[in-house]
Scaffold this active site. Structure first.
Site, PDB file in Angstrom:
ATOM      1  N   SER A 125      45.454  38.385  41.813  1.00 26.11           N
ATOM      2  CA  SER A 125      46.557  39.294  41.083  1.00 26.11           C
ATOM      3  C   SER A 125      46.865  40.148  42.628  1.00 26.11           C
ATOM      4  CB  SER A 125      45.767  39.909  40.010  1.00 26.11           C
ATOM      5  OG  SER A 125      46.604  41.195  39.701  1.00 26.11           O
ATOM      6  N   TYR A 150      39.186  45.497  35.726  1.00 30.13           N
ATOM      7  CA  TYR A 150      39.711  44.059  35.858  1.00 30.13           C
ATOM      8  C   TYR A 150      40.271  44.111  37.373  1.00 30.13           C
ATOM      9  CZ  TYR A 150      43.709  41.070  36.347  1.00 30.13           C
ATOM     10  OH  TYR A 150      44.517  40.052  36.560  1.00 30.13           O
ATOM     11  N   LYS A 154      38.749  40.835  40.342  1.00 29.99           N
ATOM     12  CA  LYS A 154      39.653  40.060  40.987  1.00 29.99           C
ATOM     13  C   LYS A 154      39.234  40.199  42.508  1.00 29.99           C
ATOM     14  CE  LYS A 154      42.182  37.976  38.180  1.00 29.99           C
ATOM     15  NZ  LYS A 154      41.762  36.585  37.580  1.00 29.99           N
TER      16      LYS A 154
END
Length: 337
Positions: A125, A150, A154
């Site tokens: 991402s 989050y 990643k």
């Protein structure tokens, strides 16, 4: 040629399964159905004429992962989508995100590194860049401290894959994508968020169809042209096709390094208000919205420098913001019938 797609009934995963089957890959979908629906299999079959193999597995279950790879030994590659992905939820429940996003990745890689050759595409991402200091964001842009758990999962995931490629036969491509939206033009599959959507476009379409009273726009005092956050919105079909091209690059040994990184976006930033206006144009109706306080974890702007994906992968987006919003609206209307 067997390809595993984890999280393959999710939004991006299901569209990628379609594009893989269109290229005659044999697809095995792994999904625990925590944020997806089994009916998506039927949608994939209606589009491609073939239903992928399906295994309902929670990748946090190490034994189940081991059993899967014993059952399917002749796997040519894995595209790994399975992860929790809502910024706001990760701030509220960080341990859920660390368990789901990190453990599942580790268990899959432990199986792949035992193989004489393994090809791995990671769903990463643009969130790994945090608030980049300048736009557009290139692959060489420095990684900033994560602004949410989050985002941190990643970053950690990328670091894990990097370390594994150094000591094993794993070849990997990290695909850092910006903001996927839209639905398949067949209107057979699209985004199916469970509960209250965490992303802008499904919240817009649910508001447009009357499911939500109004849209909350988180802040209009950002240093952007209209004061709202700017993102790079990419049509999910364009994004899915990039995964197939990346996988073929590894299978054909066209990669120049054991680990490669590509940004996937349109190269154009659109503000929240511009997306709202695109919806109003597509739907022919006004959207009720209100300006509220900024949301923790949101960056001001993020859009991609796509030169590397365009020139090295030979991929570029074909579909516009208007086409993406229009397809999302048609999909929303269909599922509310």
């Amino acid at each position: 040629m067997k390809i595993v797609v984890t999280g393959g009934l999710g939004f991006i995963g299901s569209h990628t399964v379609v594009e893989l089957q269109n290229e005659n890959f044999e697809v095995i979908v792994i999904d625990n159905l925590s944020n997806s629906s089994i009916e998506v299999l039927d949608g994939i079959e209606r589009i491609t004429g073939k239903k992928p193999l399906f295994e309902q597995i929670d990748l946090r279950d190490k034994t189940a992962v081991q059993d899967f790879f014993k059952k399917y030994e002749d796997i040519k590659g894995v595209i790994h989508f399975a992860a929790s992905k809502a910024v706001g939820e990760s701030v509220q429940n960080p341990l859920l995100y660390y368990e789901n996003n990190i453990n599942s990745l580790v268990y899959v890689l432990q199986e792949l590194q035992q193989k004489p050759e393994a090809n791995f595409i990671f769903s990463s991402s643009c969130t790994v860049y945090g608030q980049a200091e300048k736009m557009p964001i290139a692959e060489s842009t420095p990684i900033q401290p994560a602004m949410s758990p989050y985002g941190n999962t990643k970053q950690i995931g990328e670091e894990i894959i990097t370390d594994v490629t150094k000591i094993s036969n794993l070849n990997a491509i990290l695909l850092r994508y910006f903001n996927p939206i839209g639905a398949h033009p067949s209107n057979e599959i699209g985004e199916l968020p469970l509960g209250v959507p965490q992303n802008l476009v499904p919240f817009i379409t649910q508001t447009g169809v009357g499911l939500r009273k109004e849209l909350s726009v988180y802040g209009n005092d950002y240093p952007t042209p209209d004061g709202t956050c700017v993102r790079d919105y990419i049509h999910v079909v364009d994004l899915a096709k990039a995964h197939v091209i990346a996988l073929q690059r590894l299978i054909n040994n066209a990669n120049t390094d054991k680990l490669e990184i590509f940004n996937l976006g349109t190269g154009t930033g659109s503000s929240v208000l511009e997306v709202i206006h695109a919806f109003e144009k597509a739907s022919g109706q006004k959207l009720p919205y209100k300006i509220v306080d900024r949301r923790e974890g949101d960056v001001t702007e993020a859009y991609a420098n796509t030169d590397k994906a365009n020139n090295v992968l030979g991929w570029k987006t074909q579909l516009t913001l208007d086409e993406a919003i229009s397809s999302a609206w048609k999909w929303e209307q269909k599922i509310r019938q």
